[in-house]
Design a protein around this motif. Structure first.
Motif, mmCIF file in Angstrom:
data_model
loop_
_atom_site.group_PDB
_atom_site.id
_atom_site.type_symbol
_atom_site.label_atom_id
_atom_site.label_comp_id
_atom_site.label_asym_id
_atom_site.label_seq_id
_atom_site.Cartn_x
_atom_site.Cartn_y
_atom_site.Cartn_z
ATOM 1 N N MET A 212 0.811 -1.218 0.000
ATOM 2 C CA MET A 212 0.000 0.000 0.000
ATOM 3 C C MET A 212 0.844 1.267 0.000
ATOM 4 N N VAL A 215 0.146 3.260 -3.056
ATOM 5 C CA VAL A 215 -1.083 4.064 -2.997
ATOM 6 C C VAL A 215 -0.872 5.281 -2.108
ATOM 7 N N TYR A 216 -0.206 5.082 -0.978
ATOM 8 C CA TYR A 216 0.041 6.202 -0.068
ATOM 9 C C TYR A 216 0.892 7.282 -0.738
ATOM 10 N N VAL A 218 0.881 8.093 -3.893
ATOM 11 C CA VAL A 218 -0.001 8.847 -4.794
ATOM 12 C C VAL A 218 -0.841 9.849 -4.001
ATOM 13 N N ILE A 219 -1.355 9.392 -2.843
ATOM 14 C CA ILE A 219 -2.172 10.281 -1.991
ATOM 15 C C ILE A 219 -1.330 11.448 -1.477
#
Length: 281
Positions: A212, A215-216, A218-219
């Protein structure tokens, strides 16, 4: 309520996968301890330990996947805490805990037994609370058993038993216990909501393997573009706290980790209860 908790505890104790998980854990602990001994001896002989020395975990050096790296300083004895910390940072305990969690959380759903027990309780949310208690017992038994078995493994391979700093052990162990339990409940919620063992297992393994982080990242980039600088969402997640907790955590670091764990525990139990209550079984 008490009878439901007893039922889930009995069901857990009769689940063969739990004992398989414990056997696998014991075998892996023996293997990692043996490899740690070999690496330590080779590094000491070649005087190359300084090049491979472990640094404190930060947001920038979090590894994706499983990697067990011994944190022992050159010339010091390898303690039980050293290898326990290495395995914890390598996500060994997290991986095995989430695998059992998915299997246990969906066992009565996939078998159809939930149709029998679900109609005998007024609030089906109590079934989730009971399941959470059973998983708490499993988490404590697994983590405590792993630490004690690690002590035995150290005695076997190193011929001596050095526990490490008692205060650091207690602080780290209790904090990691809370974080691992929060991760277990996250995977329980995923399994209950999706009702699919394969997809739930994949997500659970990805969570425990730090996948993850992509994803983090990108956030974080999106948040920085709107003007908020130096924000790292990883610091406010369970997997982030698991990776970032240092070997000698301060009181503030432990409190921050506990705060994140408690928030996720409450949210996951609440969400699972609401979904399970409204779902047609």
């Amino acid at each position: 309520m008490l009878n439901i908790i007893k039922m889930d505890l009995y069901r857990m104790l009769k689940t063969k996968s739990m004992y398989v998980i414990w056997i696998v854990l014991a075998a892996i602990l023996l293997i990692t301890t043996s490899l740690c001994k070999t690496d330590y001896e080779l590094s000491t002989e070649k005087d190359a330990m300084k090049q491979e020395q472990v640094t404190e975990p930060t947001v920038d050096n979090i590894n994706v996947g499983m990697m067990v790296t011994l944190p022992t300083e050159p010339g010091e004895k390898v303690t039980v805490y050293d290898i326990f910390f290495a395995n914890s940072q390598g996500k060994l305990y997290a991986l095995l805990l989430v695998i059992f969690t998915v299997l246990f959380s969906t066992a009565d759903i996939s078998s159809g037994y939930i149709k029998n027990i679900g109609g005998q309780v007024r609030n089906r949310g109590t079934l989730i609370f009971s399941r959470a208690i059973a998983l708490a017992v499993f988490t404590v038994l697994t983590m405590a058993g792993a630490f004690l078995f690690q002590a035995a493994a150290n005695g076997i391979f190193f011929g001596e038993l050095e526990w490490g700093n008692t205060k650091a052990i207690l602080s780290y162990f209790v904090t990691e216990l809370a974080l691992h339990y929060a991760l277990v409940l996250i995977c329980m919620a995923i399994a209950i909501i999706l009702k699919n063992n394969v997809i739930s297992m994949v997500i659970a393994v990805c969570l425990s393997m730090n996948v993850m982080t992509i994803v983090y990242g990108v956030i974080n980039s999106a948040i920085q573009k709107i003007g908020i600088q130096n924000f790292q969402i990883y610091k406010y997640t369970i997997t982030g706290k698991l990776s970032l907790l240092p070997m000698n955590p301060s009181g503030n670091e432990c409190l921050a980790a506990f705060g994140v764990a408690i928030v996720f525990i409450v949210i996951m139990i609440s969400v699972s209860s609401v979904v399970f209550q409204k779902r047609d079984i």
